[in-house]
Design a protein around this motif. Structure first.
Motif, PDB file in Angstrom:
ATOM      1  N   THR A  22      -2.629  10.102  -0.206  1.00 22.49           N
ATOM      2  CA  THR A  22      -3.264  11.144   0.613  1.00 22.49           C
ATOM      3  C   THR A  22      -2.225  12.030   1.299  1.00 22.49           C
ATOM      4  O   THR A  22      -2.572  12.891   2.098  1.00 22.49           O
ATOM      5  N   ARG A  23      -0.931  11.761   1.005  1.00 21.37           N
ATOM      6  CA  ARG A  23       0.183  12.516   1.602  1.00 21.37           C
ATOM      7  C   ARG A  23       0.223  12.340   3.124  1.00 21.37           C
ATOM      8  O   ARG A  23       0.621  13.229   3.860  1.00 21.37           O
ATOM      9  N   CYS A  24      -0.254  11.173   3.595  1.00 21.13           N
ATOM     10  CA  CYS A  24      -0.321  10.948   5.047  1.00 21.13           C
ATOM     11  C   CYS A  24       1.059  10.879   5.694  1.00 21.13           C
ATOM     12  O   CYS A  24       1.210  11.124   6.890  1.00 21.13           O
ATOM     13  N   GLY A  25       2.061  10.502   4.926  1.00 22.42           N
ATOM     14  CA  GLY A  25       3.426  10.494   5.458  1.00 22.42           C
ATOM     15  C   GLY A  25       3.833   9.216   6.176  1.00 22.42           C
ATOM     16  O   GLY A  25       4.924   9.135   6.738  1.00 22.42           O
ATOM     17  N   MET A  26       2.943   8.220   6.163  1.00 23.45           N
ATOM     18  CA  MET A  26       3.279   6.955   6.840  1.00 23.45           C
ATOM     19  C   MET A  26       4.554   6.337   6.251  1.00 23.45           C
ATOM     20  O   MET A  26       5.330   5.707   6.966  1.00 23.45           O
ATOM     21  N   CYS A  27       4.751   6.548   4.959  1.00 24.19           N
ATOM     22  CA  CYS A  27       5.918   5.945   4.308  1.00 24.19           C
ATOM     23  C   CYS A  27       7.236   6.542   4.798  1.00 24.19           C
ATOM     24  O   CYS A  27       8.281   5.890   4.703  1.00 24.19           O
ATOM     25  N   GLN A  28       7.181   7.739   5.342  1.00 20.43           N
ATOM     26  CA  GLN A  28       8.417   8.370   5.843  1.00 20.43           C
ATOM     27  C   GLN A  28       9.075   7.532   6.930  1.00 20.43           C
ATOM     28  O   GLN A  28      10.290   7.359   6.954  1.00 20.43           O
ATOM     29  N   CYS A  78       7.493   1.176   1.654  1.00 17.13           N
ATOM     30  CA  CYS A  78       6.442   2.195   1.563  1.00 17.13           C
ATOM     31  C   CYS A  78       5.112   1.546   1.158  1.00 17.13           C
ATOM     32  O   CYS A  78       4.073   1.786   1.788  1.00 17.13           O
ATOM     33  N   ALA A  79       5.161   0.688   0.125  1.00 13.41           N
ATOM     34  CA  ALA A  79       3.930   0.032  -0.350  1.00 13.41           C
ATOM     35  C   ALA A  79       3.368  -0.889   0.726  1.00 13.41           C
ATOM     36  O   ALA A  79       2.156  -0.945   0.953  1.00 13.41           O
ATOM     37  N   PHE A  80       4.260  -1.604   1.405  1.00 12.39           N
ATOM     38  CA  PHE A  80       3.842  -2.578   2.421  1.00 12.39           C
ATOM     39  C   PHE A  80       3.090  -1.891   3.553  1.00 12.39           C
ATOM     40  O   PHE A  80       2.144  -2.440   4.114  1.00 12.39           O
ATOM     41  N   HIS A  81       3.524  -0.684   3.910  1.00  8.35           N
ATOM     42  CA  HIS A  81       2.927   0.009   5.060  1.00  8.35           C
ATOM     43  C   HIS A  81       1.919   1.085   4.670  1.00  8.35           C
ATOM     44  O   HIS A  81       1.357   1.735   5.550  1.00  8.35           O
ATOM     45  N   CYS A  82       1.712   1.289   3.374  1.00  9.61           N
ATOM     46  CA  CYS A  82       0.829   2.386   2.945  1.00  9.61           C
ATOM     47  C   CYS A  82      -0.628   2.082   3.305  1.00  9.61           C
ATOM     48  O   CYS A  82      -1.179   1.074   2.853  1.00  9.61           O
ATOM     49  N   PRO A  83      -1.280   2.930   4.119  1.00 12.22           N
ATOM     50  CA  PRO A  83      -2.672   2.639   4.506  1.00 12.22           C
ATOM     51  C   PRO A  83      -3.629   2.680   3.315  1.00 12.22           C
ATOM     52  O   PRO A  83      -4.695   2.063   3.350  1.00 12.22           O
ATOM     53  N   GLY A  85      -2.946   1.424   0.459  1.00  9.85           N
ATOM     54  CA  GLY A  85      -2.704   0.256  -0.409  1.00  9.85           C
ATOM     55  C   GLY A  85      -2.178   0.652  -1.782  1.00  9.85           C
ATOM     56  O   GLY A  85      -2.410  -0.058  -2.769  1.00  9.85           O
ATOM     57  N   ILE A  86      -1.463   1.761  -1.840  1.00  5.07           N
ATOM     58  CA  ILE A  86      -0.950   2.210  -3.144  1.00  5.07           C
ATOM     59  C   ILE A  86       0.192   1.303  -3.584  1.00  5.07           C
ATOM     60  O   ILE A  86       1.103   1.011  -2.803  1.00  5.07           O
ATOM     61  N   HIS A  87       0.137   0.851  -4.828  1.00  8.15           N
ATOM     62  CA  HIS A  87       1.192  -0.027  -5.351  1.00  8.15           C
ATOM     63  C   HIS A  87       2.369   0.842  -5.806  1.00  8.15           C
ATOM     64  O   HIS A  87       2.594   1.070  -6.992  1.00  8.15           O
ATOM     65  N   VAL A  88       3.103   1.326  -4.801  1.00  8.15           N
ATOM     66  CA  VAL A  88       4.145   2.324  -5.081  1.00  8.15           C
ATOM     67  C   VAL A  88       5.207   1.778  -6.040  1.00  8.15           C
ATOM     68  O   VAL A  88       5.601   2.465  -6.993  1.00  8.15           O
ATOM     69  N   LEU A  89       5.663   0.545  -5.791  1.00  6.79           N
ATOM     70  CA  LEU A  89       6.724   0.013  -6.664  1.00  6.79           C
ATOM     71  C   LEU A  89       6.247  -0.086  -8.113  1.00  6.79           C
ATOM     72  O   LEU A  89       6.998   0.180  -9.039  1.00  6.79           O
ATOM     73  N   GLU A  90       4.991  -0.473  -8.288  1.00  2.00           N
ATOM     74  CA  GLU A  90       4.447  -0.564  -9.658  1.00  2.00           C
ATOM     75  C   GLU A  90       4.487   0.808 -10.334  1.00  2.00           C
ATOM     76  O   GLU A  90       4.836   0.928 -11.497  1.00  2.00           O
ATOM     77  N   ILE A  91       4.116   1.840  -9.565  1.00  2.00           N
ATOM     78  CA  ILE A  91       4.132   3.197 -10.133  1.00  2.00           C
ATOM     79  C   ILE A  91       5.563   3.585 -10.487  1.00  2.00           C
ATOM     80  O   ILE A  91       5.838   4.112 -11.570  1.00  2.00           O
ATOM     81  N   PHE A  92       6.500   3.303  -9.565  1.00  2.00           N
ATOM     82  CA  PHE A  92       7.903   3.652  -9.827  1.00  2.00           C
ATOM     83  C   PHE A  92       8.411   2.914 -11.071  1.00  2.00           C
ATOM     84  O   PHE A  92       9.085   3.492 -11.922  1.00  2.00           O
TER      85      PHE A  92
END
Ligand code: SF4
Ligand code: SF4
Length: 431
Positions: A22-28, A78-83, A85-92
């Motif tokens: 959602t581009r919320c930016g929490m991962c920043q 980023c994945a751990f804190h993503c509201p 629940g996006i599996h960022v590492l899996e995507i990467f």
């Protein structure tokens, strides 16, 4: 051009996951790389937007996308804190595996990964040849920590303070073993991992000591290789799959109950990445990989959950202050953080004092440290400050790669703090 269309199509298969951002930016706020560079393309949101651009054929340069994906410590914060629940590492990981099929791997990487790393016999032989010569090129840096540094300027070693190769790797001390379960009634397969094998063989010896003490049967097949993560993060999928195949052939599932490793990254790779990237394999092989990953555990987690080790109420004086660094792949990727602390609290003579930001990345990130040492050091020095602030004499962790990074940072700062593996401390307490 057709290649780019095909690349967009393949990355497009991840579009649903990419679009969930959602581009919320929490991962920043939690990305260690972004906190040093302030570049949007270094944070998960920026990388996901870039992958979206690839799907929409706005970018035409897979090498450029690969370079930007490479600026990642692979910590999973980023994945751990993503509201969402996006599996960022899996995507990467999946996108890197796709992109790697479209870019030419440099010849030296092919030699390192396909001809050396993917063949444990050749890899071990080369390391054995190199070990006696390392003294010519290095000198002791911080004898208290056990680090060395380069005698002359080296573009590879840079200003690193590193742990030198051990005189004898673990696989030469113990080429194989197969002992039956004792009083614990359980048998483990032991996956040593390359760094423990070649740099910290005493950690593997500590594991065997613990198995013997608690009556745990141990299966160690000859010739186990690397878990494959260095090949994967460097974009060599061929070497990565070669290593999975070679390891899985040696790990006969009927010979043990649980596979344990003393390396957070090996545990994460076998448990999460092997099944993730093996969906296309033949059913029998896929089933074996999934079965193996389901019985793979971090060694501290195993000891606390299966041997029921508990925190000790014994209080000896004087107590040595000990702190613990959470490896990213243990806490954020596998949810293992209480068990190593329980294990450390079971050891009399130490008092455990948590550092600020104990689960903040140390900056190692495997190939990230090799390719982006300057950023890696800035991240690592923050960790060093948090360790020093506790006043501890020893810092423990559950990942040999983190041990390397913590040793480098503490050594360079001239600190006198020992870096130990959690099970090393526990093993020393056994009489
Ligand atoms: S925290 Fe998750 S949803 Fe928010 S920007 Fe980052 S990846 Fe996207
Ligand atoms: S894995 Fe870590 S370094 Fe990479 S984008 Fe996520 S938070 Fe940043």
């Amino acid at each position: 051009m057709n290649d780019m269309k095909e690349l967009s199509r393949l990355i497009g298969e991840l579009k649903e996951q990419i679009d969930a951002c959602t581009r919320c930016g929490m991962c920043q706020s939690v990305c260690p790389v972004f906190s040093e560079t302030g570049r949007e393309s270094d944070v998960a949101r920026g990388k996901l937007a870039m992958l979206d651009g690839l799907v929409q054929e706005m970018f035409k340069n897979p090498n450029g996308v690969s370079d930007r994906l490479d600026r990642c410590a692979f910590c999973g914060s980023c994945a751990f804190h993503c509201p969402g629940g996006i599996h960022v590492l899996e995507i990467f990981i999946k996108s890197r595996s796709i992109i790697s099929g479209f870019i030419r791997l440099p010849w030296y990487k092919k030699i390192i990964f396909r001809w050396m790393l993917a063949s444990p016999r050749i890899f071990n032989f080369i390391i054995t040849l190199l070990q006696p010569f390392q003294k010519v090129f290095i000198r002791p840096a911080n004898p208290f920590i056990g680090t060395s540094c380069s005698r002359v300027f080296s573009p590879i070693l840079k200003q690193r303070h590193f742990i030198p190769l051990a005189p004898l790797p673990f696989h030469q001390m113990v080429p194989s073993m197969d002992t039956p379960p004792g009083s614990a009634g359980i048998k483990v397969a032991f996956f040593t991992g390359c760094i423990v094998d070649k740099f910290f063989p005493h950690v593997a010896k500590a594991a065997l000591n613990i198995f013997e003490y608690h009556g745990i049967g141990a299966f160690l097949p000859e010739g186990l290789g690397c878990c494959g993560i260095p090949a994967l993060t460097s974009g060599d999928m061929k070497a990565f799959h070669q290593l999975i195949r070679s390891n899985i052939e040696k790990l006969d599932l009927s010979r043990f109950d649980i596979l344990v490793t003393p390396c957070a990254t090996c545990t994460f790779t076998i448990k999460k990445i092997w099944p993730l990237l093996c969906q296309h394999k033949a059913e029998t092989l896929k089933h074996r990989i999934e079965k193996l990953s389901s019985v793979t555990m971090d060694i501290s987690e195993f000891l606390v959950k299966h041997i029921h080790l508990k925190a000790s109420s014994v209080s000896n004086h004087p107590l040595t202050t000990l702190s613990y660094h959470d490896p990213c792949h243990l806490k954020k990727s596998l949810g293992v953080f209480a068990e190593p602390r329980t294990l450390l609290r079971s050891v009399a003579g130490y008092t455990l004092k948590d550092m600020q930001n104990a689960d903040r990345c140390c900056g190692m990130g495997g190939s990230f440290n090799l390719n982006h040492y300057e950023i890696s050091t800035r991240i690592g020095m923050r960790k060093r400050d948090d360790i020093v602030d506790t006043g501890c004499a020893v810092v423990a962790t559950g990942c040999p790669a983190c041990m390397m990074q913590l040793s480098d940072m503490l050594s360079k700062a001239g600190d006198k703090i020992k870096v130990k593996h959690t099970i090393e401390i526990y093993s020393e307490s056994l009489k």
